[in-house]
Design a protein around this motif. Structure first.
Motif, mmCIF file in Angstrom:
data_model
loop_
_atom_site.group_PDB
_atom_site.id
_atom_site.type_symbol
_atom_site.label_atom_id
_atom_site.label_comp_id
_atom_site.label_asym_id
_atom_site.label_seq_id
_atom_site.Cartn_x
_atom_site.Cartn_y
_atom_site.Cartn_z
ATOM 1 N N UNK A 1 32.145 8.327 80.892
ATOM 2 C CA UNK A 1 31.668 6.708 81.447
ATOM 3 C C UNK A 1 32.104 5.635 80.361
ATOM 4 N N UNK A 2 32.247 6.161 78.949
ATOM 5 C CA UNK A 2 33.162 5.224 78.069
ATOM 6 C C UNK A 2 34.381 4.997 78.385
ATOM 7 N N UNK A 3 35.342 5.920 78.883
ATOM 8 C CA UNK A 3 36.584 5.884 79.133
ATOM 9 C C UNK A 3 36.557 4.830 80.408
ATOM 10 N N UNK A 4 35.929 5.155 81.431
ATOM 11 C CA UNK A 4 35.890 4.532 82.888
ATOM 12 C C UNK A 4 35.424 2.962 82.314
ATOM 13 N N UNK A 5 34.330 2.742 81.553
ATOM 14 C CA UNK A 5 34.262 1.432 81.076
ATOM 15 C C UNK A 5 35.331 0.713 80.531
ATOM 16 N N UNK B 1 46.732 14.034 82.373
ATOM 17 C CA UNK B 1 46.109 12.932 82.276
ATOM 18 C C UNK B 1 46.187 12.106 80.933
ATOM 19 N N UNK B 2 46.185 12.916 79.910
ATOM 20 C CA UNK B 2 46.420 12.562 78.586
ATOM 21 C C UNK B 2 47.514 11.787 78.455
ATOM 22 N N UNK B 3 48.742 12.394 79.141
ATOM 23 C CA UNK B 3 50.036 11.497 79.061
ATOM 24 C C UNK B 3 49.765 10.207 79.693
ATOM 25 N N UNK C 1 41.491 8.058 85.058
ATOM 26 C CA UNK C 1 40.095 7.351 85.128
ATOM 27 C C UNK C 1 39.379 8.498 86.293
ATOM 28 N N UNK C 2 40.088 8.684 87.101
ATOM 29 C CA UNK C 2 39.419 9.032 88.563
ATOM 30 C C UNK C 2 39.139 10.616 88.357
ATOM 31 N N UNK C 3 39.624 11.151 87.427
ATOM 32 C CA UNK C 3 39.244 12.567 87.234
ATOM 33 C C UNK C 3 38.829 12.902 85.759
ATOM 34 N N UNK C 4 38.048 13.994 85.605
ATOM 35 C CA UNK C 4 37.741 14.341 84.394
ATOM 36 C C UNK C 4 38.658 15.136 83.730
ATOM 37 N N UNK D 1 29.684 14.961 77.210
ATOM 38 C CA UNK D 1 30.891 14.875 78.169
ATOM 39 C C UNK D 1 30.728 13.654 79.157
ATOM 40 N N UNK D 2 29.527 13.615 79.837
ATOM 41 C CA UNK D 2 29.337 12.507 80.939
ATOM 42 C C UNK D 2 29.358 11.089 80.287
#
Length: 249
Positions: free
Chosen positions: A7-11, A68-70, A110-113, A2-3
């Motif tokens: 990290x992938x999305x924040x990249x 978030x997904x929206x 990206x700021x929240x999981x 999950x981490x």
């Protein structure tokens, strides 16, 4: 795992930031072309798409089951539309501003999981509902991009009228192209919003559910009606481009 996924999305978001910076430097004549910005934009979009696919695969639902997904999907639609315009017209149309707009919506995500799926929503597993939601959100992204284009038209029109070279420095497209693009975006938004509404109506009739039970239905009808009136005023009554742009915004 999950981490790593977070990290992938924040990249991807980081690449969007680099893409915006690359396009801004090009607009200011610091860079000779947009190759760097485009490269980062493509990488960001690929990772962005992977995030949506991952969410859909893990949940088994259309990936719009939380705010978030929206935001992730809405910003993805904006970038997709920009890419389509770039391929179609072969010029950089308000590129930095469009990417910054996408960042405005994707940064909070990206700021929240992403919280785990707690409630199963069978409606989001239905393909009719998925098309309804996807087309509706895509239409709002289209209207949003039309508003960005309309802002560009009004800014360039005013600066050229005042013989201000700032419009040239920003590398804005010619006025006639901006006019054409915003009109196409409004028409595309009307088409997708109308189709999305019809798919939603089909689902409601099938499930025996009253469309008027949701406040967002009349609101959607109001938005559709306003843009339809604006498009008809342009086509039938010859409203000025400046007036049309102001209405789009």
């Amino acid at each position: 795992v999950e981490v790593n996924v977070e990290l992938l999305f924040r990249t991807a978001v980081f690449f969007y930031v680099l893409a915006a910076a690359g396009h801004l430097l090009w607009a200011k004549n610091v860079l000779k072309n947009t190759r760097i910005g485009k490269s980062f934009l493509i990488l960001a979009f690929v990772l962005h798409t992977a995030e949506l696919v991952r969410e859909a695969a893990l949940s088994g639902m259309f990936p719009l089951y939380n705010m978030r997904n929206a935001l992730v999907f809405f910003s993805w639609c904006i970038v997709l539309l920009y890419g389509a315009l770039l391929v179609r017209h072969r010029f950089e149309m308000l590129s930095a501003f469009t990417i910054l707009l996408a960042l405005f919506f994707v940064l909070p995500a990206a700021m929240v999981a992403n919280p785990p799926v707690i409630v199963d929503r069978p409606a989001l597993r239905d393909w009719v509902t998925a098309i309804h939601i996807g087309l509706s959100i895509f239409s709002y992204a289209t209207f949003c991009l039309a508003a960005i284009t309309a802002c560009g038209y009004l800014v360039e029109h005013r600066r050229l009228k005042e013989k201000n070279l700032a419009a040239v420095i920003l590398r804005l497209p010619p006025l006639d192209i901006l006019d054409t693009i915003q009109l196409k975006m409004v028409r595309c938004g009307l088409a997708t919003l109308g189709l999305g509404f019809l798919f939603g109506l089909c689902w409601a009739v099938r499930e025996g559910w009253s469309p008027l039970a949701e406040p967002k239905i009349p609101l959607t009808g109001f938005v559709f009606g306003m843009y339809l009136i604006l498009a008809l005023a342009r086509a039938r009554f010859g409203i000025s481009t400046r007036g049309f742009s102001a209405g789009v915004i």
